[in-house]
Design an enzyme around this catalytic site. Sequence first.
Site, short mmCIF file in Angstrom:
data_model
loop_
_atom_site.label_atom_id
_atom_site.label_comp_id
_atom_site.label_asym_id
_atom_site.label_seq_id
_atom_site.Cartn_x
_atom_site.Cartn_y
_atom_site.Cartn_z
CG HIS A 150 -67.03 68.09 45.80
ND1 HIS A 150 -66.76 68.48 47.10
CD2 HIS A 150 -65.84 68.08 45.15
CE1 HIS A 150 -65.46 68.67 47.23
NE2 HIS A 150 -64.87 68.44 46.07
CG ASP A 161 -62.39 72.70 51.67
OD1 ASP A 161 -63.40 73.40 51.45
OD2 ASP A 161 -62.38 71.48 51.46
CE LYS A 204 -59.38 70.08 52.62
NZ LYS A 204 -60.61 69.27 52.65
CG ASP A 257 -66.71 69.57 53.92
OD1 ASP A 257 -67.03 70.18 52.88
OD2 ASP A 257 -65.60 69.02 54.06
CB THR A 293 -60.86 66.82 56.34
OG1 THR A 293 -60.00 66.50 55.24
CG2 THR A 293 -61.02 68.33 56.41
#
Length: 314
Positions: A132, A171, A194, A221, A229
């Site tokens: 991430h 995002d 976002k 993502d 989302t």
Amino acid sequence: MNDDPIMVFAGSGSPRLTARICEYLQIPQGKNETLRFSDGNTFVRILENVRGRRVYVVQTTVFPANDNFMELLFWIDALKRAGAESVTVVIPYFSYAKGDKKDEPRVSIRARVCADAIEVAGADRVVTMDLHAPQIQGFFHKPVDNLYALPIIGECIKGMHLQDIVIVSPDVGFAKQARRYASYLGASIALADKERTGHDEKAVILQIIGDVKGKTAVVVDDFTISGGTLADVSTKLIEQGAREVYAAVTHGVLAQGSIEKIDRSPIKQLLITDTVENQPVQFSDKIKVVSVASLFAEAIKRIHNRESISEMFR
């Protein structure tokens, strides 16, 4: 390599992925067992000799996150105490990677705590996928190989023969990787603006930056948990004139209620990989799983033969 055959063991979080990795490598899977006692304690045992061997243990860290993470530490410790020369930890999905910074007062940097624990347990190397936050590699003093699902997901998207694709990052944080997808697929790129205000896994999509009118949007993502989302971005894309919306995420964490949100959304299909395989939900026809076992297997083989891993992604 024949003098030092590869030994790959499965934690209870990744049995199917480990089986596919071993099938790709054409090796038998290492023999081991995990027991869970009625008081919640976890017990692990290696069922074959690993003395002097370079071994690999595959364990994703979600559902349940804390139990699977503790089990991973026990595997590292058991293998080192059994005399393994080195233990490479393969963490397909590193769930605590979301806790990568102290962004408010009096909170823990959870990813750093996990990194310290993995090293103290005795791990010699970590292999993971689509962290991430890539800077988490710097939390470790040991080598970390952060693999990318892009080649597998990218080829799957190519095989769908979609017309006039625009890659959409949900995002700013995933924009750099989204640009790699766009380059891989020869597509344009757009970005969702976002805003997240709390810890309830809810975000507000303010606007889409970029031209999506009349195009096939593919939202990419690193993971989805609630599906919120993805659903909100897809709705916004249709409002702004996108012809169709697809989505692709590396880690389909998919908690309770996520499938219903995705099914109600305009998303035609959601691609996920098998880095997470023990979700508490039943998949609908919109979900398609592609395996990244070949990437992990190739990384293991290259580490074992002391070859470059970066060559895999050139």
